[in-house]
Design an enzyme around this catalytic site. Structure first.
Site: not given
Length: 701
Positions: A35-36, A214-215, A245, A586
């Site tokens: 996504k970044t 973002d986020e 998340q 993770r």
């Protein structure tokens, strides 16, 4: 070729997200989906392809580190992106208030108060109140501002305390009088300024025609409202986030912001980034199987083109000591980068001790080593003083903690009499008391009497009981409970409880206390490489956000520990399930899940039921290891056999945590009987009947 190499390297969904430029856009970005990269390429594409002025772009995220990384990566694609406004929410709020200080009733040089400053401000208004009460008020005021609420609003969502409204009002009046702001004001005041001042709203809406966040799953109610006020019908709004998340509800994050984004901004397009570049498919299947049980989610399915991958393992172990042994055995058999995840910081203690003794280099992310933490050092100073009344270092650390009004001169007065007292600090204190001021003398007397009284109980009960009594009677427990930050306070108390647990292995005698302290001192004195090259990482699940590891071991998968005791709140259970999803995703190559049949809690060994999350994983997705059928104590096996045998659909049952319910389905999974129960609360859960605490009651359908 597009002329922008970074665009050509994206997958189809990523490219669609970058190219979208009309209406509003929700980029639903799964874990490990890049996504970044998408948001930075999108900023560059707007500037390079559409000729958008970088000054008209506002990109917002949640940490200075993330904002700096976004700015750097976008500028690396096109230098002009460096002129875009890329900030945190709070930084943007501060920028806006300083630019419009007069309209906001502020000086351009206003100060920003942190949590401690807020408590001190409340102290100036209510000097008679104790610190714990003021800390609670400060937390509540901060939470109210996160919800966009003022004192005149209905504050029932924050607290039902009748006096809180007046406390909030008085605090806000004083804050305005001195012309400063707290962190909550950095969001709430800009919202009010935009809402109530059309000229400012119009000016900012005309400047920022493209807004990217973002986020977004981590935004709170006030931040969501700020976005709404900044946008008009012609503003291009793009938010990036993952509803699965959203794990910071305790900090005020509101997952509904992302769930209802399309309702807030009609005509929103949704692009799902579902290709995962991190994990193997078996790992993604486990993550998806559990998180799909959440009702509050938009829905997506992660996939990867990585071939192969071992099935994740579920390891039912006897207790936390065997859990540590299991983790150590995995680490010692190969050189795979490993992360051991746990729900609370206190769980790290046993791993730290075991790794020190086995000479396994490790690092702790996001916290100090267990015995280096302030609250643990404080408690150990008390214990050392009991064991050795000549320990001047421990005396100096703890005699005025919590603050008792004993300054350096008073402590020195005790030290000056040590020679005559043959080094005994308590005898020296008795000699110093008559020479001190009335306040200092009273404080020192209370400290000496408290420690002496608790010391007199050594030999009765357990060393855990003694340790807990000393921590509480000394005021140390209340001192750390009153920490300004609620999350920090909770962590400190959990760590103190874990120290109490550690003491349970030793007898409640002078010899037992000395042995306990000696073991800790030896562990603390060991030299061990703990730098970034260490192949073992100890980390809480919350701190893993944004990280990845070759092998992940998730420990403590037991009801009450993970998920934590949140059975009365379905929203909390859903957040715990999202935390499980974050933890699982993770892992790159290996995933191991651990659950103990018993665990030492509050100084006592208690039987545990496997986490409901394990019940939600289809048996064909996992490999069972450890002690799947014989690892639970005989008492637990006998209880399960007597209370959970023969539970056909329609059977009325009772569960200690969930209440009454009815079995709606029963089946055999890999040789284990499983039932699904619909409870009166509306919650549905699955149980491995061998290990559940379900009891059959009258009232079958």
């Amino acid at each position: 070729m597009s002329g922008l190499p970074e665009l050509d390297s994206l997958n189809d969904a990523q490219r669609a997200a970058v190219l979208h430029c009309e209406g509003s856009l929700l980029i639903l970005a799964g874990a490990g989906s890049g996504k970044t990269r998408v948001i930075t390429v999108k900023i560059a594409w707007l500037i390079r392809h559409y000729g958008v002025s970088p000054h008209s772009i506002l990109a917002v995220t949640f940490t200075n580190k993330a904002a700096g990384e976004m700015r750097q990566r976008a500028a690396a694609i096109t230098a002009e992106a460096g002129d875009a406004m890329i900030r945190t929410f709070h930084s943007f709020g501060a920028w806006m208030l300083r630019r419009n200080a007069a309209e906001a009733g502020l000086s351009r040089t206003f100060s920003i108060y942190d949590d401690d400053d807020a408590v001190m401000l409340l102290r100036s208004i209510y000097p008679e109140e104790n610190r714990a009460t003021l800390v609670r008020y400060a937390r509540q005021i901060s939470r109210a501002k996160d919800y966009g609420l003022r004192a005149a609003d209905n504050l029932d969502v924050i607290t039902h305390e009748p006096e809180f409204t007046e406390v909030y009002r008085a605090y806000q009046e004083r804050l305005q009088e001195i012309g400063n702001v707290d962190f909550g004001e950095l969001i709430l005041k800009p919202v009010e300024l935009l809402r109530d001042t059309p000229a400012i709203r119009t000016r900012l809406q005309q400047r920022f025609r493209y807004i990217l966040v973002d986020e977004y799953q981590d935004s709170n109610v006030a931040q969501h409202e700020l976005l709404k006020q900044l946008a008009n019908d012609s503003t291009y709004v793009c938010v990036v986030g993952d509803d699965d998340q959203s794990i910071y509800r305790f900090r005020g994050a509101e997952v509904r912001n992302i769930l209802t984004f399309a309702d807030t901004f009609p005509g929103t397009s949704i692009v799902k980034l579902e290709q995962n570049y991190r994990s193997t498919n078996p790992i993604l299947e486990v993550a998806g199987a559990v998180v799909r049980n959440n009702v509050g989610r938009l829905g997506k399915t992660l996939w990867t083109d990585r071939a192969g991958g071992d099935a994740p393992t579920v390891n039912l172990l006897r207790d936390q000591d065997h859990e540590v042994e299991f983790c150590l055995s995995l680490i010692e058999q190969d050189d795979v980068e490993t992360a051991i995840l746990y729900r609370t910081n206190a769980q790290s203690r046993l791993f730290e001790t075991a790794f020190l003794r086995a000479n396994v280099p490790y690092r702790i992310v996001g916290s100090l080593r267990f015995y280096e933490r302030e609250e643990i050092k404080d408690a150990l100073a008390l214990l050392r003083l009991v064991a050795n009344r000549r320990d001047e270092i421990s005396f100096r650390r703890i005699v005025n903690k919590p603050t008792r009004g004993l300054g350096d001169k008073s402590v020195q007065a005790v030290a000056d009499r040590l020679t005559d007292a043959r080094g005994d600090l308590f005898i020296a204190a008795e000699a110093a008391i008559p020479k001190l001021s009335k306040r200092a003398a009273s404080a020192l007397r209370a400290f000496v009497d408290t420690v002496t009284a608790v010391t007199g109980t050594l030999g009765t009960g357990t060393l855990s009981d003694f340790t807990e009594r000393l921590i509480r009677d000394s005021g140390l427990w209340e001192h750390h409970a009153a920490n300004t930050d609620e999350v920090t306070a909770k962590t400190k108390l959990e760590n103190l409880e874990e120290l109490v647990n550690a003491a349970s292995l030793y007898p409640a005698t002078e010899e037992g206390l000395s042995e306990f302290l000696e073991l800790i001192e030896l562990d603390q004195g060991r030299e061990l490489d703990a730098d970034e090259s260490a192949r073992v990482t100890l980390i809480t699940m919350h701190n893993t956000k944004g990280l990845e590891f070759d092998r992940v071991i998730i420990t403590g998968l037991e009801e009450g520990l993970f998920p934590r005791g949140a059975d009365t709140d379905p929203d909390e259970i859903e957040e715990e399930r999202r935390l499980f999803y974050v933890a699982v995703t993770r892992a790159r190559d290996q995933l191991h899940l651990c659950s103990c049949a018993s665990r030492r809690l509050h100084g006592q060994t208690k039987e545990c039921a496997p986490s409901r999350f394990l019940n939600e994983i289809p048996s064909e997705l996992i490999a069972r290891r450890g002690l799947p059928r014989t690892g639970h104590p005989a008492g637990a096996r006998a209880r399960a056999a007597s209370t959970a045998a023969g539970l056909p659909p329609g059977a009325a049952v009772y569960h200690d945590d969930y209440g009454a319910g009815v079995v709606t389905r029963s089946w055999d999974s890999d040789g284990e009987p499983v039932v699904q129960v619909q409870f009166e609360t509306g919650r549905t859960a699955r149980f491995l009947t061998r290990y559940s605490t379900l009891e059959r009651i009258a009232g079958d359908l």
